[in-house]
Each structure stands twice: as C-alpha cells, then as structure tokens.
Design an enzyme around this catalytic site. Sequence first.
Site, PDB file in Angstrom:
ATOM      1  N   LYS A  52       0.846  -1.198   0.000  1.00 51.30           N
ATOM      2  CA  LYS A  52       0.000   0.000   0.000  1.00 51.30           C
ATOM      3  C   LYS A  52       0.883   1.250   0.000  1.00 51.30           C
ATOM      4  CE  LYS A  52      -3.792  -2.466   2.149  1.00 51.30           C
ATOM      5  NZ  LYS A  52      -4.515  -2.830   3.358  1.00 51.30           N
ATOM      6  N   GLN A  96      -4.957  -2.140   9.602  1.00 52.52           N
ATOM      7  CA  GLN A  96      -4.744  -3.403   8.876  1.00 52.52           C
ATOM      8  C   GLN A  96      -5.351  -4.563   9.668  1.00 52.52           C
ATOM      9  OE1 GLN A  96      -3.367  -3.713   5.723  1.00 52.52           O
ATOM     10  NE2 GLN A  96      -4.032  -5.833   5.900  1.00 52.52           N
ATOM     11  N   ASP A 119     -11.198   2.383   3.839  1.00 53.24           N
ATOM     12  CA  ASP A 119     -11.459   0.958   3.555  1.00 53.24           C
ATOM     13  C   ASP A 119     -12.951   0.737   3.319  1.00 53.24           C
ATOM     14  OD1 ASP A 119      -9.195  -0.650   3.383  1.00 53.24           O
ATOM     15  OD2 ASP A 119      -8.997  -0.896   5.553  1.00 53.24           O
TER      16      ASP A 119
END
Length: 295
Positions: A52, A96, A119
Amino acid sequence: MRIINGKEIADQLKNEMAAEVERLRSERGRAPHLAAILVGNDPASETYVKNKEKSCHEVGISSSVYRMPENTTEEQLLEAIDFINNDDEIDGLIVQLPLPKGLDADKVVSRIAPEKDVDGFHPINVGRMVLGQPSYLPATPMGIMLLLERSGIPTEGTRCVVVGRSNIVGTPVSILLSRNLKNANCTVTLCHSRTQNLAAVCRTADILIVAIGKCEMITGEYVKEGATVIDVGIHRVPDATKKSGYALKGDVKYDDVAGRCEFITPVPGGVGPMTIVGLLRNTLSAFKGEIYPSR
Ligand SMILES: NC(=O)c1ccc[n+]([C@@H]2O[C@H](COP(=O)([O-])OP(=O)(O)OC[C@H]3O[C@@H](n4cnc5c(N)ncnc54)[C@H](OP(=O)(O)O)[C@@H]3O)[C@@H](O)[C@H]2O)c1
C-alpha cells in the site's frame, strides 16, 4: 478466451490518478495523505501494508504507517485512532486486519471517523453503500467493478453468481452489481457454504465471482461456456521451481476453467492489483471531500 489483465488496468488507473494528485497538490499545497495502523507482526499484513505504501508513492499520495506492538491494548489502539482522526493533514485511515487476538475489530473499525474510513468498513459507510448514498466503497468490490467496466464486459441484464458472502468482498460486490446503475443491473445470486448444488447454481452465471478462500475449488464443472470468471482468492502454494519458494493460486482452478470462459482474471495479476487502486481512489476522494463535503 480473453485474460483480464488487472495489472495493466490498475497501472492505467494509477497513471490517471497520479496526474490528478499532482494537479491537486500544486493547487492545495499538499498531497492526499493515507495513514495505516499496523498492530503486531503478521507477515502477510506487513506485506500488504508495504504494498500500500509503495502504491501511494507511485501516485504521489503521502503515506505513514503507525506500528504498534502485538500486546497493544484496545484502549491504546483506540487512542491512536482518535489521534489520527483529529489530524487535519491525514485524509484516510486504515487499520490493517486481522488484528491480534483480544482486539475487537468491529469496535476498532467503528472508531475510525467515517470521513477517513477509506477501507469503507465503518457501519456508516456500509449503510450508505447499501442505500446507494455517496460512500467509500470497499476496495476489492470497487476493484472488481472497475475491472468489469474497463474490460468492456456488459453487465446489464446478465445473471451474476457471487460465491462467498464476506463483509469485505462477497456481500458488497453482490450489492453493487445488483444496483440500478450503468455497469451494474445484474440479476445476482449470492452463494455460501450452505448453498446446495453449488456447481449447478454457478453454471447459471454469465458472470461468476469467486471469493471463498478455498484454493482452486472452482473447476470447469462450475462454469458455463462463455462465462466471465473473476477470481478473488489468493493462496500461497509451495513451489520449488519458483525463486520465492511458492506460487500464487486462486479459488478457481485456472487451467481447468479458462478454456470455457469468454473472460477470466488470472492469479496473480487479476483482482489483486485492482484492490489497491480502490484504496487509492478512496483516499483521493477523501482529500477532495467528495463523500463528506464538509471536510
Ligand atoms: N485479491 C484481493 O485483493 C483479495 C482481497 C480480499 C480477499 N482476498 C482473498 O479472497 C478469498 C476470500 O476472502 P474473504 O475475506 O471474502 O473470505 P472469508 O471471509 O473467509 O469468507 C469466505 C466465504 O466463502 C464461503 N465459503 C467457504 N467455503 C465455501 C464452499 N465450500 N462453498 C461455498 N461457499 C464457501 C463462506 O461461507 P459461509 O459464510 O457460509 O461461511 C464465506 O461466506 C481469500 O482467498 C482471500 O485471501 C483477496
């Protein structure tokens, strides 16, 4: 049969984004900024976060990673989220997943400010997505929608079967494909581990999307001649012929299925590179205040 080149499509989209990021950076005096919190030392999570960061760098998005030890308490993690929520120079925040045992992912995700939840996992963003209101779309479903669109695969009026009903892939992609929207308007069936006669249901699909986490489970008998197959699964399989010592495989048995398809995504190089594009798009969108204009 045509192979959908997710890497190539992702690179095109990243180039387009890079031009926009550069323009916005010179207008506003700073680039969009994505922050990631990584708790513990899970090797797969380390790799995802590194990828990322690398992709952010490619398109000119600033990124920072907040590393927290495996024994982080929920309180400490929530404090870190609050801190980033209050930083006006950070546009997007991801935590994460999976988190180490003892940390409640639902509680943690719900603490992220919805306007920074790039997200798209916060209940407010999920709710807005379901209602068809502006929201950050979860990255993998968005990537799949973009893959279909950029590959010129017609969706309207087609039968789509999604196998797997997870909150991050199967369920949201089934909702997006059933929307009354250009590049959607499919008739969608959502399957899971209790579905009976799965192969027969899958054979009704013009578009078959597989996100089950079962290595190469979907064989030719699940696929109608001329279907489009989108394989979301990623599995590392030991392979002594590879320098890395492993090969990447999907949920679909590619060699068995490809010959029956009109379009198919490979693993690697299909859905994977598009997922990161989804995250970058959401971060850019957060910077522009597209979803929550008051920012
Ligand atoms: N390429 C990418 O960027 C990307 C992104 C995310 C995930 N992935 C990969 O995609 C795969 C799926 O991930 P996920 O997070 O969506 O998975 P998940 O949370 O493990 O969910 C799996 C789903 O598949 C269903 N399922 C499992 N076995 C089945 C079977 N034999 N028949 C029918 N349905 C079955 C489960 O049904 P129940 O609900 O009944 O248990 C569940 O709904 C994994 O390999 C993951 O690594 C890739």
